[in-house]
Design a protein around this motif. Structure first.
Motif, short mmCIF file in Angstrom:
data_model
loop_
_atom_site.label_atom_id
_atom_site.label_comp_id
_atom_site.label_asym_id
_atom_site.label_seq_id
_atom_site.Cartn_x
_atom_site.Cartn_y
_atom_site.Cartn_z
N UNK A 94 51.57 -13.26 14.24
CA UNK A 94 50.64 -13.61 13.17
C UNK A 94 50.37 -12.41 12.27
N UNK A 95 49.25 -12.40 11.58
CA UNK A 95 48.18 -13.39 11.65
C UNK A 95 48.53 -14.68 10.90
N UNK A 96 47.84 -15.74 11.27
CA UNK A 96 47.94 -17.01 10.59
C UNK A 96 46.69 -17.17 9.72
N UNK A 97 46.91 -17.33 8.42
CA UNK A 97 45.81 -17.38 7.45
C UNK A 97 45.77 -18.76 6.81
N UNK A 98 44.62 -19.38 6.79
CA UNK A 98 44.43 -20.66 6.11
C UNK A 98 43.58 -20.47 4.87
N UNK A 99 43.95 -21.10 3.78
CA UNK A 99 43.20 -21.01 2.54
C UNK A 99 42.72 -22.40 2.15
N UNK A 100 41.40 -22.55 2.03
CA UNK A 100 40.82 -23.83 1.63
C UNK A 100 40.91 -23.97 0.12
N UNK A 101 41.56 -25.06 -0.35
CA UNK A 101 41.69 -25.33 -1.77
C UNK A 101 41.04 -26.67 -2.09
N UNK A 102 40.68 -26.87 -3.33
CA UNK A 102 39.89 -28.05 -3.68
C UNK A 102 40.69 -29.34 -3.70
N UNK A 103 41.92 -29.30 -4.23
CA UNK A 103 42.65 -30.57 -4.36
C UNK A 103 44.14 -30.31 -4.43
N UNK A 104 44.90 -31.37 -4.15
CA UNK A 104 46.36 -31.34 -4.23
C UNK A 104 46.79 -32.42 -5.22
N UNK A 105 47.66 -32.03 -6.16
CA UNK A 105 48.20 -32.97 -7.14
C UNK A 105 49.59 -33.40 -6.67
N UNK A 106 49.64 -34.53 -5.96
CA UNK A 106 50.89 -34.98 -5.35
C UNK A 106 51.98 -35.24 -6.38
N UNK A 107 51.61 -35.60 -7.60
CA UNK A 107 52.60 -35.90 -8.62
C UNK A 107 53.14 -34.69 -9.35
N UNK A 108 52.73 -33.50 -8.93
CA UNK A 108 53.16 -32.28 -9.61
C UNK A 108 53.73 -31.29 -8.59
N UNK A 109 54.98 -31.51 -8.15
CA UNK A 109 55.53 -30.68 -7.07
C UNK A 109 55.61 -29.20 -7.40
N UNK A 110 55.75 -28.86 -8.70
CA UNK A 110 55.84 -27.44 -9.05
C UNK A 110 54.48 -26.77 -9.14
N UNK A 111 53.42 -27.56 -9.39
CA UNK A 111 52.06 -27.02 -9.47
C UNK A 111 51.12 -27.90 -8.65
N UNK A 112 51.33 -27.96 -7.32
CA UNK A 112 50.56 -28.91 -6.52
C UNK A 112 49.08 -28.60 -6.44
N UNK A 113 48.70 -27.38 -6.73
CA UNK A 113 47.29 -27.01 -6.65
C UNK A 113 46.70 -26.72 -8.04
N UNK A 114 47.37 -27.21 -9.07
CA UNK A 114 46.87 -27.01 -10.42
C UNK A 114 46.91 -25.55 -10.83
N UNK A 115 45.84 -25.10 -11.49
CA UNK A 115 45.80 -23.76 -12.07
C UNK A 115 45.85 -22.65 -11.04
N UNK A 116 45.53 -22.97 -9.79
CA UNK A 116 45.52 -21.92 -8.76
C UNK A 116 46.87 -21.78 -8.06
N UNK A 169 42.27 -16.75 10.53
CA UNK A 169 41.35 -16.41 9.45
C UNK A 169 41.39 -17.52 8.41
N UNK A 170 40.22 -17.91 7.90
CA UNK A 170 40.14 -18.88 6.80
C UNK A 170 39.47 -18.21 5.60
N UNK A 171 40.12 -18.37 4.45
CA UNK A 171 39.61 -17.85 3.17
C UNK A 171 39.19 -19.06 2.34
N UNK A 172 37.91 -19.14 2.03
CA UNK A 172 37.37 -20.29 1.32
C UNK A 172 37.56 -20.14 -0.19
N UNK A 173 38.48 -20.96 -0.75
CA UNK A 173 38.68 -20.98 -2.20
C UNK A 173 38.29 -22.33 -2.79
N UNK A 174 37.42 -23.07 -2.11
CA UNK A 174 36.92 -24.32 -2.68
C UNK A 174 36.14 -23.99 -3.95
#
Length: 458
Positions: A94-116, A169-174
């Motif tokens: 590891x380490x294994x790191x998880x990042x909390x994101x607000x949303x996933x745009x399933x119809x946009x494979x190249x930008x699944x998390x939008x501006x982030x 470890x979790x990094x909150x980016x909500x």
């Protein structure tokens, strides 16, 4: 504790390799005294497996069976740190790191998390270089008593959804308090801490009242704090107006300059109110403070506001200047300054946010535009750095939550004194923050990974 970086090789089962056997480079096993052909525990995040290690003459490699790799969430070619605890007979990767994101745009494979999305790619690359694995997950994937989580990772040129263990470890980016306060999100975070010992940083949003009330408890920070209160009624407005010719009313949970109102006493006890709108700034003039209050009372009832002393800020060609300090914890867990930039408000604006026409500048350039001499620029820059670190340590001491990075907005008045404007626990990471044109990983992103490694003891 010992550690080194290895590449993961996923290979078909053979006489030497099955889902209870891993193959480790002979040199690494010898260096770290990893016993061969003996049962031991393999850990990756919350995942624990009984395995035996066999060695082979391969370079810096950990070979695993496809079934085991799938359960762990490891992909071919992943670069991970490895360390062996002899007393616990445990081989950890590891380490294994998880990042909390607000949303996933399933119809946009190249930008699944939008501006982030670009930031997530950058963080993935930084993790690969540091020997860490990172994945990204939205609120709907968080469940009570979870032993694993469905999340997104980037490898082989695309984003894929896989099952991973609960991370170290979790990094909150909500980016919404509504998401952050969802019952399933809060329960997931509580269970991750309690059941798996997960470290969570930037746990929550800060609001302006909470920050100023907390920092006021530390007398050493009073020098940075303008008079500031949770707004209650007209009596408070009148009292503040008697002491300060300019007042700001700010939504306590606002961002990007939204909803800010500036009230200024003009000659002859006339008052002007400037407010931010979608189209720019609205200016109104009133014959009395009570008339100004009547005009804005609807806004003040719609949400909670902080009332704050206005400051005689430095300006560049009449446009107010403030400063954003990014303060982060790094490889040793201590607060350090990653960057400080000047922000100059756009024409006709009284807030400096880039979303409202503001522009970025280096600190020396901003101070030069404000008319300070080279000697004074150097002294003020030092004051800005000290203030940012003092305030970060004050937040750590006075607010009972875990933060790994803070965006601290500071101002300088015409006498050179440094003031705190606000503290942001979710500094912007989206595409408009201008990723480096040469695609280098920003120091702020490297520091995030260093801190995650520090927390996970890797």
């Amino acid at each position: 504790m010992t550690r080194t970086k290895v590449g993961v090789s996923i290979q078909s089962p053979s006489i030497y390799l099955d889902d209870r056997t891993v193959v480790l480079s002979e040199g690494i096993a010898r260096k770290w005294k990893v016993p061969s052909n003996q049962p031991m525990t393999l850990r990756f995040g919350s995942s624990i497996h009984d395995v035996r290690v066999v060695t082979a003459k391969v370079s810096n490699c950990l070979r695993v069976d496809p079934k085991l790799a799938s359960r762990l969430g490891l992909h071919q070619g992943a670069k991970v740190n490895l360390h062996y605890k002899q007393q616990a007979n445990t081989l950890s990767v590891g380490p294994l790191i998880g990042v909390m994101i607000s949303r996933v745009y399933a119809g946009s494979p190249s930008r699944p998390f939008g501006a982030i999305t670009a930031f997530c790619r950058e963080l993935t690359t930084a993790c690969e270089q540091a020997g860490a694995v990172v994945y990204f997950f939205p609120p709907q994937e968080m469940h009570a008593n979870a032993q694993s989580i469905a999340a997104y990772s980037y490898s082989g040129g695309s984003w894929t959804k896989k099952t991973f263990p609960i991370p170290n470890v979790i990094y909150n980016r909500l980016t919404s308090r509504r998401y952050e306060n969802m019952p399933n999100v809060q329960q997931f975070l509580k269970d991750a801490k309690t059941n798996h010992g997960t470290h969570i940083f930037n746990e929550k949003y800060l609001n302006k009242t909470e920050v100023f009330d907390a920092l006021r408890k530390d007398s050493s920070l009073h020098r940075y704090l303008p008079e500031s209160h949770l707004f209650k009624n007209y009596t408070m407005l009148r009292s503040m107006a008697s002491r300060h010719p300019v007042l700001f009313l700010k939504p306590i949970t606002g961002s990007l300059g939204k909803g800010i109102i500036r009230i200024r006493r003009e000659a002859g006890d006339v008052f002007t109110a400037h407010s931010t709108t979608l189209s720019g700034v609205r200016r109104q003039t009133f014959p009395s403070l009570s008339a100004a209050f009547q005009a804005i009372a609807g806004k003040l009832r719609a949400q909670r506001y902080q009332i704050q002393q206005g400051l005689n800020l430095i300006t560049a060609e009449g446009n107010p200047i403030d400063f954003r300090a990014l303060v982060q914890r790094g490889a040793t867990g201590q607060w350090e300054i990653t960057s400080i930039v000047g922000r100059i408000a756009g024409s006709q604006h009284f807030v400096s946010n880039l979303a409202r026409g503001g522009s970025l500048s280096t600190v020396p350039t901003a101070l030069a535009k404000a008319g300070f001499s080279p000697e004074n620029r150097s002294a003020i820059k030092k004051r800005l750095r000290k203030a940012a670190l003092d305030i970060a340590k004050g937040v750590e001491t006075q607010i009972q939550s875990h933060f790994g990075e803070l965006g601290i907005d500071l101002a300088v008045d015409t006498s050179g004194r440094v003031w705190l404007l606000e503290v942001n626990s979710k500094p912007s990471k989206d595409d408009n923050t201008a990723l480096n044109a040469d695609k280098k990983i920003r120091p702020s992103v490297k520091t995030l990974v260093k801190y995650a490694r520090y927390l996970a003891k890797f």
